[in-house]
Design a protein around this motif. Structure first.
Motif, short mmCIF file in Angstrom:
data_model
loop_
_atom_site.label_atom_id
_atom_site.label_comp_id
_atom_site.label_asym_id
_atom_site.label_seq_id
_atom_site.Cartn_x
_atom_site.Cartn_y
_atom_site.Cartn_z
N GLN A 649 50.55 5.28 17.35
CA GLN A 649 49.82 5.61 16.13
C GLN A 649 48.38 6.02 16.45
O GLN A 649 47.83 6.96 15.84
CB GLN A 649 49.82 4.41 15.18
N ASN A 650 47.76 5.34 17.40
CA ASN A 650 46.38 5.69 17.77
C ASN A 650 46.28 7.12 18.29
O ASN A 650 45.32 7.84 17.98
CB ASN A 650 45.86 4.72 18.83
N LYS A 651 47.26 7.52 19.09
CA LYS A 651 47.26 8.88 19.63
C LYS A 651 47.48 9.92 18.52
O LYS A 651 46.84 10.97 18.51
CB LYS A 651 48.35 9.02 20.69
N LYS A 652 48.37 9.60 17.62
CA LYS A 652 48.68 10.55 16.54
C LYS A 652 47.48 10.73 15.61
O LYS A 652 47.21 11.83 15.13
CB LYS A 652 49.88 10.07 15.74
N ASN A 653 46.77 9.65 15.32
CA ASN A 653 45.70 9.68 14.32
C ASN A 653 44.31 9.76 14.92
O ASN A 653 43.32 9.81 14.18
CB ASN A 653 45.79 8.43 13.44
N LEU A 654 44.24 9.79 16.26
CA LEU A 654 42.95 9.86 16.96
C LEU A 654 42.01 8.75 16.50
O LEU A 654 40.80 8.96 16.32
CB LEU A 654 42.31 11.24 16.73
N LYS A 655 42.56 7.57 16.28
CA LYS A 655 41.78 6.39 15.90
C LYS A 655 42.18 5.23 16.79
O LYS A 655 43.19 5.29 17.49
CB LYS A 655 42.02 6.03 14.43
N ARG A 656 41.39 4.18 16.75
CA ARG A 656 41.71 3.01 17.54
C ARG A 656 41.74 1.79 16.62
O ARG A 656 40.72 1.35 16.11
CB ARG A 656 40.65 2.82 18.62
N LYS A 657 42.95 1.27 16.37
CA LYS A 657 43.12 0.08 15.54
C LYS A 657 43.84 -1.00 16.34
O LYS A 657 44.55 -0.70 17.31
CB LYS A 657 43.92 0.40 14.27
N GLN A 658 43.69 -2.26 15.88
CA GLN A 658 44.35 -3.36 16.56
C GLN A 658 44.63 -4.49 15.57
O GLN A 658 43.97 -4.60 14.53
CB GLN A 658 43.48 -3.88 17.70
N PHE A 659 45.64 -5.32 15.89
CA PHE A 659 45.96 -6.46 15.06
C PHE A 659 45.01 -7.62 15.39
O PHE A 659 44.67 -7.86 16.55
CB PHE A 659 47.41 -6.91 15.28
#
Length: 768
Positions: A649-659
């Protein structure tokens, strides 16, 4: 008139001076060529005759070899000088009356050794009691020795040699022969024909007009394994022409040749009586035949060969027996030597003995060195054997051809023993180094695959013991073509396993066709799998290929095979057993080569008990069974799966998220009835609806928050994961012998990342 006469006298004197200079030059050069050779032969013969070398067999063999090759060289030099004298126009003739029957018979007798060796029984056929002719005996001897010698060389063992003598009228000559003899044809009414016929390999039609050209090497010589100078036939023709004779040839390639020699009958063609003798004082044939026989190599008897474990094996390939013996004498103290006389023989020896190194000549019969090298390198089993080309040519082009084709080295003849030993030793040492490096690379590759298998196989992620077992079974079966049955709950990744099995198989470049058996009605499923012909049912307006035919040479994946109707199951069984089927409504049987992978979430034991699944089909499918465990039984894999899906998902959306830590506890406490498919769905939903970087529990789907039992499982799992990672880093450093660059390569990480892991896990390099 006085002036003209003076010019003519001066011109005549100049011509005489020119002829004298030619004669002096050739006499001197003949002396310069022959003297060193005869001086070399004398001492060699003396050593052998007086048994000075009886106590050293190796030296004796080398002296014999040197004497034999010096004799060959002298013969070739004499032949070349004879040709040069004719070209210079200074050859002296001496004609004697001879009975050609006796003359030819005496030459055949001189070849008795080779006749006995090859078991050839010659025959002489003549129609008259006497064939008297005026010839130059020495020169005619050289002509007949060359023609008869060639016939014997090219005739196989047990073959035939026939010589016919007859008188023919000059008027019966062909136009081609009359054209050659145009200066004599009118003054010489009769000729004696000597026809030498053999049943050897023959001469190709396109080469018949070329074989009498000087230095021409026909392909027949090469294919038969008999080398020549390309001057013998040219010299024979010129010697006959000097005697007002002629030669021609007829041949059928593969069946033999007939050389016809024509000599004038009588002595009307001889104008100078000073070179003519009516006395037949010629008692024996000169030594032309002996010199000619010295050129023919006598093959040595091959001795039985027994491999010795403590010695490396060197294969020597050369069509010259002396070269093979010379190389063997040099190398046999340190290595075991096997020999071959051409490329075909060498390939057989390679298959039998797997030599450590090969030394090969280039120009050889049947299969030359380049073709032998090409075939050797095309076989992966032998492609790493070091290869040295031998060549008598110093041309850079020849060397480059060998090196471009991948040869390791070349040696130019002549070479000394020290040079040969050094080249062989260096190549063998290099091969050992390459072998050591390959073994190290293989160990690294094995560990890399092992490490990779613990975390990921193709696109399947897992580090649990259960998934390691699955990965190991897949790895062991990748070279198999047997059917595979994948079982497991919905969402466990059966489709990913099927695709991975195709990708690691030898069919990976071929089609991978997927069919979900539960998505078609009972009426349509058979048509989808096997296809149909036009008009086979309502709506079948044209022929249609089924999935089996579309997957030909590849893999067919039948998902949810437990939903397949019984009548279709029976037809599927026939395809698995025979590879053939009939399309729906068709009468022409079709044959396919397909690997079948099937999957189901049903309990097939229960289905067989209820007679909803054929027992015989089950056992035919269940050759290789892969059972995928539910996610709730392999919770160690959840960290990797979460990381994998989040990174996607991070690669697809060019964002960095985490749980967050709390979210992870909820995710570990959930049972996942939908298995991995459900986990991915949860990650995608949470990622989509969370507007900030940290995904807290409020952004998790409601069913997770309600059904989860968020005990502190994350800590224990994280601790186990860290322990596994630490062990992997230690294993990589151990295999790489503490080389951090290699260790990082094995782990597929950067050097800085490796340094961080070493510090994080407090790894003591001195203890490795």
């Amino acid at each position: 008139d006085t002036f003209i006469n003076a010019l003519e006298r001066k011109k005549s004197e100049e011509l005489k001076d020119t002829e004298r200079l030619k004669s002096e030059f050739l006499t001197n050069i003949t002396h310069e060529f022959r003297t060193p050779l005869t001086l070399a032969m004398g001492p060699l013969e003396e050593l052998l005759r007086n048994n000075y070398l009886e106590n050293d067999q190796t030296i004796k063999e080398q002296v014999q070899m040197s004497l034999r090759n010096t004799q060959k060289m002298l013969y070739l030099v004499n032949q070349l000088l004879d040709y040069s004298r004719i070209e210079a126009g200074i050859t002296v003739l001496g004609f004697q009356k001879k009975d050609l029957r006796l003359f030819v018979s005496s030459i055949i007798d001189s070849f008795s050794a080779i006749l006995i060796q090859k078991k050839i029984k010659p025959s002489i056929v003549f129609t008259e009691d006497s064939f008297e002719a005026y010839i130059d005996p020495e020169k005619m001897d050289k002509v007949l020795v060359n023609i008869i010698g060639n016939a014997l060389k090219f005739t196989p063992a047990g073959g035939s040699l026939e010589i016919n003598l007859r008188t023919i009228q000059s008027s019966s000559f062909s136009e081609a022969d009359r054209h050659v003899l145009k200066d004599n044809i009118d003054s010489i009414p009769e000729y004696i024909e000597i026809a030498v016929k053999d049943n050897g390999i023959g001469i190709k039609e396109e080469e018949l007009d070329k074989i009498f050209e000087r230095f021409y090497h026909g392909s027949n010589n090469f294919n038969s394994g008999i080398k020549g100078t390309g001057i013998g036939l040219a010299l024979a023709r010129n010697l006959l022409n000097l005697q007002h004779g002629h030669i021609n040839v007829e041949s059928v390639y593969g069946k033999g040749s007939t050389f016809r020699l024509y000599l004038p009958k009588g002595k009307d063609h001889i104008d100078d009586s000073s070179i003519l003798s009516d006395e037949d004082g010629y008692a024996e044939v000169p030594k032309s035949a002996k010199e000619y026989l010295d050129l023919i190599d006598v093959e040595e008897t091959e001795k039985p060969f027994i491999l010795q474990k403590d010695k490396k094996v060197v294969l020597v390939v050369d069509d010259n027996a002396d070269v093979r013996k010379y190389l063997q004498n040099i190398l046999e103290q340190e290595y075991q030597i096997i020999t071959a006389k051409d490329g075909k023989d060498a390939l057989e020896k390679v298959n039998s003995y797997s030599p450590s190194i090969i030394i090969s000549d280039i120009m050889m019969p049947r299969m030359d060195g380049f073709e032998f090298f090409k075939q050797l390198k095309s076989n992966p089993e032998y492609s790493a054997i070091p290869f040295i080309f031998l060549t008598a040519k110093t041309d850079m082009e020849v060397k480059l051809i060998g090196l471009e084709q991948g040869a390791d080295d070349y040696l130019v003849k002549p070479f000394n023993s020290l040079e040969l030993k050094v080249r062989v030793k260096n190549l063998l040492r290099n091969r050992e180094l390459v072998r050591d490096n390959l073994e190290k690379e293989e160990k690294i590759s094995l560990l890399t695959r092992s490490l990779t298998m613990r975390y990921k196989f193709e696109n399947i992620v897992g580090q649990s013991r259960l998934m390691e077992d699955v990965f190991q079974k897949m790895e062991l079966t990748k070279s198999s073509d047997q059917p595979v049955l994948i079982t497991g709950e919905t969402g466990t990744g059966k489709d990913l396993i099927a695709k991975a099995l195709h990708q690691i198989s030898f069919r990976k470049e071929k089609p991978f066709i997927v069919l979900n058996c539960s998505t078609f009605s009972e009426n349509l499923i058979e048509s989808e799998i096997f296809g149909h012909v036009k008009g086979s049912f309502t709506g079948a307006t044209q022929d249609k290929k089924g999935f089996f035919e579309l997957a030909d040479s590849g893999t067919l994946f039948l998902d949810e095979i437990g939903d397949l109707p019984l009548n279709t199951q029976a037809k599927l069984l026939r395809v698995l057993e025979g590879g053939t089927f009939y399309p729906l409504g068709g009468v022409v049987e079709k044959k396919v080569n397909v690997r079948l992978i099937a999957a189901t979430n049903r309990n097939l034991d229960e289905s067989m008990a209820k007679e909803k699944f054929r027992t015989d089909l089950y056992y035919r499918l269940n050759v290789i069974n892969i059972v995928l465990p539910p996610l709730r039984e392999r919770k160690e894999d959840i960290p990797l799966l979460l990381e994998y899906f989040l990174e996607d998902q991070n690669k697809k959306n060019l964002k960095r998220k985490q749980f967050t830590r709390q979210s992870l506890n909820y995710l570990f406490g959930y049972k996942y009835p939908g298995n991995i498919r459900e986990l991915k769905n949860i990650v995608d939903k949470s990622y989509t609806f969370c507007p900030v970087k940290n995904i807290s529990p409020e952004y998790l789907p409601e069913e997770v928050r309600v059904a989860s039992n968020p005990e502190e499982m994350f800590d224990s799992l994280s601790e186990k994961e860290n322990k596994n990672k630490r062990q992997l880093v230690v294993e990589a450093l151990t295999l790489a012998k503490k080389n951090k660059t290699k260790a990082a390569h094995i782990l597929n990480i950067t050097r800085p990342t490796l340094y961080k892991l070493i510090q994080q896990y407090e790894i003591d390099l001195n203890s490795i």
